[in-house]
Design an enzyme around this catalytic site. Sequence first.
Site, PDB file in Angstrom:
ATOM      1  N   LYS A  71     -76.761 -14.629  92.475  1.00 38.80           N
ATOM      2  CA  LYS A  71     -75.484 -14.618  93.215  1.00 38.80           C
ATOM      3  C   LYS A  71     -74.387 -14.190  92.244  1.00 38.80           C
ATOM      4  O   LYS A  71     -73.908 -14.972  91.445  1.00 38.80           O
ATOM      5  CB  LYS A  71     -75.225 -16.035  93.733  1.00 38.80           C
ATOM      6  CG  LYS A  71     -74.296 -16.151  94.935  1.00 38.80           C
ATOM      7  CD  LYS A  71     -72.932 -15.566  94.789  1.00 38.80           C
ATOM      8  CE  LYS A  71     -71.814 -16.460  94.417  1.00 38.80           C
ATOM      9  NZ  LYS A  71     -70.544 -15.692  94.329  1.00 38.80           N
ATOM     10  N   GLY A  92     -69.956 -20.613  84.586  1.00 37.32           N
ATOM     11  CA  GLY A  92     -68.672 -20.589  85.280  1.00 37.32           C
ATOM     12  C   GLY A  92     -67.828 -21.772  84.866  1.00 37.32           C
ATOM     13  O   GLY A  92     -67.957 -22.281  83.745  1.00 37.32           O
ATOM     14  N   SER A  93     -66.999 -22.228  85.785  1.00 35.45           N
ATOM     15  CA  SER A  93     -66.033 -23.270  85.435  1.00 35.45           C
ATOM     16  C   SER A  93     -66.682 -24.654  85.400  1.00 35.45           C
ATOM     17  O   SER A  93     -67.673 -24.918  86.086  1.00 35.45           O
ATOM     18  CB  SER A  93     -64.899 -23.267  86.459  1.00 35.45           C
ATOM     19  OG  SER A  93     -65.413 -23.556  87.736  1.00 35.45           O
ATOM     20  N   THR A  94     -66.088 -25.535  84.620  1.00 39.18           N
ATOM     21  CA  THR A  94     -66.583 -26.908  84.533  1.00 39.18           C
ATOM     22  C   THR A  94     -66.454 -27.595  85.898  1.00 39.18           C
ATOM     23  O   THR A  94     -67.323 -28.372  86.289  1.00 39.18           O
ATOM     24  CB  THR A  94     -65.813 -27.650  83.423  1.00 39.18           C
ATOM     25  OG1 THR A  94     -66.143 -27.020  82.185  1.00 39.18           O
ATOM     26  CG2 THR A  94     -66.213 -29.116  83.334  1.00 39.18           C
ATOM     27  N   GLY A 104     -69.310 -26.523  87.990  1.00 46.65           N
ATOM     28  CA  GLY A 104     -70.498 -27.124  87.362  1.00 46.65           C
ATOM     29  C   GLY A 104     -70.684 -28.568  87.808  1.00 46.65           C
ATOM     30  O   GLY A 104     -71.796 -28.991  88.123  1.00 46.65           O
ATOM     31  N   GLU A 135     -73.641 -23.412  81.830  1.00 43.23           N
ATOM     32  CA  GLU A 135     -72.873 -22.843  80.715  1.00 43.23           C
ATOM     33  C   GLU A 135     -71.437 -22.792  81.215  1.00 43.23           C
ATOM     34  O   GLU A 135     -71.087 -21.942  82.026  1.00 43.23           O
ATOM     35  CB  GLU A 135     -73.435 -21.460  80.372  1.00 43.23           C
ATOM     36  CG  GLU A 135     -73.137 -21.060  78.943  1.00 43.23           C
ATOM     37  CD  GLU A 135     -71.838 -20.297  78.843  1.00 43.23           C
ATOM     38  OE1 GLU A 135     -70.789 -20.963  78.658  1.00 43.23           O
ATOM     39  OE2 GLU A 135     -71.860 -19.075  78.959  1.00 43.23           O
ATOM     40  N   CYS A 189     -65.808 -17.228  77.725  1.00 47.51           N
ATOM     41  CA  CYS A 189     -65.997 -18.690  77.692  1.00 47.51           C
ATOM     42  C   CYS A 189     -65.819 -19.240  76.279  1.00 47.51           C
ATOM     43  O   CYS A 189     -65.326 -20.340  76.100  1.00 47.51           O
ATOM     44  CB  CYS A 189     -67.347 -19.068  78.267  1.00 47.51           C
ATOM     45  SG  CYS A 189     -68.708 -18.163  77.558  1.00 47.51           S
ATOM     46  N   GLU A 206     -58.746 -24.824  79.843  1.00 47.25           N
ATOM     47  CA  GLU A 206     -59.214 -23.461  79.644  1.00 47.25           C
ATOM     48  C   GLU A 206     -58.349 -22.537  80.506  1.00 47.25           C
ATOM     49  O   GLU A 206     -58.328 -22.663  81.729  1.00 47.25           O
ATOM     50  CB  GLU A 206     -60.675 -23.341  80.076  1.00 47.25           C
ATOM     51  CG  GLU A 206     -61.206 -21.946  79.899  1.00 47.25           C
ATOM     52  CD  GLU A 206     -62.682 -21.812  80.237  1.00 47.25           C
ATOM     53  OE1 GLU A 206     -63.084 -22.251  81.326  1.00 47.25           O
ATOM     54  OE2 GLU A 206     -63.420 -21.264  79.411  1.00 47.25           O
TER      55      GLU A 206
HETATM   56  P1  NAP Z   1     -66.177 -20.359  89.223  1.00 48.08           P
HETATM   57  O1  NAP Z   1     -65.486 -20.696  90.467  1.00 48.08           O
HETATM   58  O2  NAP Z   1     -66.832 -21.432  88.445  1.00 48.08           O
HETATM   59  O3  NAP Z   1     -67.235 -19.218  89.593  1.00 48.08           O
HETATM   60  C1  NAP Z   1     -68.443 -18.957  88.925  1.00 48.08           C
HETATM   61  C2  NAP Z   1     -69.526 -18.629  89.931  1.00 48.08           C
HETATM   62  O4  NAP Z   1     -69.781 -19.784  90.749  1.00 48.08           O
HETATM   63  C3  NAP Z   1     -69.144 -17.520  90.902  1.00 48.08           C
HETATM   64  O5  NAP Z   1     -70.298 -16.768  91.237  1.00 48.08           O
HETATM   65  C4  NAP Z   1     -68.658 -18.302  92.098  1.00 48.08           C
HETATM   66  O6  NAP Z   1     -68.704 -17.575  93.281  1.00 48.08           O
HETATM   67  C5  NAP Z   1     -69.630 -19.446  92.115  1.00 48.08           C
HETATM   68  N1  NAP Z   1     -69.176 -20.618  92.861  1.00 48.08           N
HETATM   69  C6  NAP Z   1     -67.897 -20.968  93.179  1.00 48.08           C
HETATM   70  N2  NAP Z   1     -67.885 -22.125  93.872  1.00 48.08           N
HETATM   71  C7  NAP Z   1     -69.171 -22.515  94.003  1.00 48.08           C
HETATM   72  C8  NAP Z   1     -69.810 -23.630  94.609  1.00 48.08           C
HETATM   73  N3  NAP Z   1     -69.119 -24.591  95.224  1.00 48.08           N
HETATM   74  N4  NAP Z   1     -71.155 -23.729  94.549  1.00 48.08           N
HETATM   75  C9  NAP Z   1     -71.866 -22.794  93.913  1.00 48.08           C
HETATM   76  N5  NAP Z   1     -71.329 -21.702  93.326  1.00 48.08           N
HETATM   77  C10 NAP Z   1     -69.998 -21.575  93.361  1.00 48.08           C
HETATM   78  O7  NAP Z   1     -65.226 -19.604  88.281  1.00 48.08           O
HETATM   79  P2  NAP Z   1     -64.024 -18.656  88.736  1.00 48.08           P
HETATM   80  O8  NAP Z   1     -63.317 -19.093  89.939  1.00 48.08           O
HETATM   81  O9  NAP Z   1     -64.603 -17.327  88.774  1.00 48.08           O
HETATM   82  O10 NAP Z   1     -63.078 -18.872  87.497  1.00 48.08           O
HETATM   83  C11 NAP Z   1     -62.333 -20.092  87.411  1.00 48.08           C
HETATM   84  C12 NAP Z   1     -62.265 -20.548  85.997  1.00 48.08           C
HETATM   85  O11 NAP Z   1     -63.585 -20.807  85.520  1.00 48.08           O
HETATM   86  C13 NAP Z   1     -61.725 -19.526  85.012  1.00 48.08           C
HETATM   87  O12 NAP Z   1     -60.356 -19.464  85.035  1.00 48.08           O
HETATM   88  C14 NAP Z   1     -62.310 -20.038  83.744  1.00 48.08           C
HETATM   89  O13 NAP Z   1     -61.544 -21.110  83.268  1.00 48.08           O
HETATM   90  C15 NAP Z   1     -63.674 -20.555  84.157  1.00 48.08           C
HETATM   91  N6  NAP Z   1     -64.752 -19.559  83.922  1.00 48.08           N
HETATM   92  C16 NAP Z   1     -65.622 -19.791  82.925  1.00 48.08           C
HETATM   93  C17 NAP Z   1     -66.617 -18.852  82.657  1.00 48.08           C
HETATM   94  C18 NAP Z   1     -67.607 -19.031  81.570  1.00 48.08           C
HETATM   95  O14 NAP Z   1     -68.142 -18.049  81.107  1.00 48.08           O
HETATM   96  N7  NAP Z   1     -67.940 -20.244  81.173  1.00 48.08           N
HETATM   97  C19 NAP Z   1     -66.696 -17.691  83.393  1.00 48.08           C
HETATM   98  C20 NAP Z   1     -65.799 -17.491  84.445  1.00 48.08           C
HETATM   99  C21 NAP Z   1     -64.837 -18.440  84.698  1.00 48.08           C
HETATM  100  P3  NAP Z   1     -67.384 -16.775  93.771  1.00 48.08           P
HETATM  101  O15 NAP Z   1     -67.089 -15.755  92.747  1.00 48.08           O
HETATM  102  O16 NAP Z   1     -67.822 -16.160  95.017  1.00 48.08           O
HETATM  103  O17 NAP Z   1     -66.323 -17.807  93.917  1.00 48.08           O
END
Ligand code: NAP
Length: 486
Positions: A184, A237-239, A242, A259, A293, A390
């Site tokens: 996904k 992705g985000s904590t 997670g 991660e 990240c 973050e």
């Molecule tokens: P995110 O919401 O954690 O998204 C990461 C992935 O998880 C995306 O594929 C997202 O899909 C999916 N997702 C979102 N809600 C979900 C749920 N309830 N159940 C399962 N999967 C879900 O991150 P983001 O909104 O893209 O970014 C938000 C913040 O996360 C950033 O500002 C940053 O602080 C952090 N982040 C961290 C990393 C890292 O490498 N550790 C990478 C990106 C972001 P959708 O894209 O369709 O929402």
Amino acid sequence: MNVEKFLSKQHKLLIDGQWVEPKKPDTHPSINPATGEVISEFAKASAEDVDHAVEAANRALSNPVWATMLPNARSKLLWRIADLIEENADELAEIEMLDQGKPRSFARRGDVAGAAETFRYFAGWCGKLYGKTADLSKPGNFHAYTVKEPVGVVGLIIPWNFPLLMAAWKLAPALASGCTSILKPAEETSLSALRLGELLAQAGVPAGVVNIVTGLGTIVGAALAAHPQVNKISFTGSTAVGKNLLYAASGNLKKLSLELGGKSPNIIFADADLDKAIAGAAMGIFMNAGQVCAAGSRLYVQDSVFDEVMERLTALAKATKVGPGSLADTQMGPLVSEQHRNKVSSYVQKGIQDGAKLITGGSAIGNQGYFFEPTILTDTSSDMSVVRDEIFGPVLVAQSFEDFNEMVKLANDSIYGLSATVWTSDLTTAHLAAKAIQAGTVKINTGGGPDNNMPFGGYKQSGWGREFSNEGLELYLQTKSVIIEL
Ligand code: NAP
Ligand code: MG
């Protein structure tokens, strides 16, 4: 394939080796963050499509074509994928640049080359998975051994900062271990994963072994995380998300690798090679517009060199060429979306309200696209959200420290523990810092990204488990103990 032609396609879902329409036809736009324009549309799946993909992945798991494929054949398959990524490198880099915003040359050298390298690295593991034999202490005559088996159907949920690379980081160990998967991609950046899907088919990945389901995290990601026939989720992705996954995964106690985010310290001692340290600090926060990240987003500088470091770092920030990824001299592209740029901007404003001093940057650039200036704040303290959270943008918070003990206290004062960088010419300081800092990775006198042969992951709330190396691969495997009485 020509990029224009690829973008104009009606992108579907890859399920069971076929490109299929979602059960409830719907689409989602891909936006070029350098212009704000819609460049393509892809299928927006529902939970029913996830069911369909999970069924296909389950069938593929027991299909002899995959289940009995010899390790060297799996290895060749992964090499073939890497070759195809390289053969199509310019096109993949172009897609990544248009969809994510990063400079084309960075996408080509970093994301695309890195993705090929990861498939090659894990290709090497296919024929090197061993069980063990064991002598038992219970009375009797036994032959006892362990075997490594794939964990089963895995859901791979990835973010938008390194879309193709993250897909590779998860698909390569999934394939090497014999798992089947549903990928996904992030809604902001699904295009390179879809092109990769075409290359996987071309490489000969059997039907159902890799399925790609695009759509929203709250629908597709959540359905995968809750699905009773998914055995594991590997998430980056985000904590916050997670933590949600823990609840979603509890139904069938699926295994989770997480991660997550970071707020990584970058520490410069007075005895450091300052040329290297300052360049490394700039790279650590402005690379990929800070959407990394492991970005070195908290800078701690020993007080005797603080002013010099800040002055030189500010000059580097001001000189950073911000612009569209299509221009050859661009060093920093836009942020991924308007929403994300607003979030980064409000963090900076909140920091200033809380008493931080803006040294450079702090504003959005231009009316077109989601550009943001390289930004540095000083006079910060550990209770400010700009220091604690973050931000995931080109925003550096800087503070001075007096001695080693104060540095350790500041560096470890975070809920995160993904990575840390230390610059010093003293070997003892280097080793003591590596030991004292609570982080999954400590880099000394070097910046840059992770390596396939080193475990990468978080202490504290930066996650569970590791990616890369045998440790990463182990998380796609489970151990079976076999005891035979002779
Ligand atoms: P995110 O919401 O954690 O998204 C990461 C992935 O998880 C995306 O594929 C997202 O899909 C999916 N997702 C979102 N809600 C979900 C749920 N309830 N159940 C399962 N999967 C879900 O991150 P983001 O909104 O893209 O970014 C938000 C913040 O996360 C950033 O500002 C940053 O602080 C952090 N982040 C961290 C990393 C890292 O490498 N550790 C990478 C990106 C972001 P959708 O894209 O369709 O929402
Ligand atoms: Mg996009």
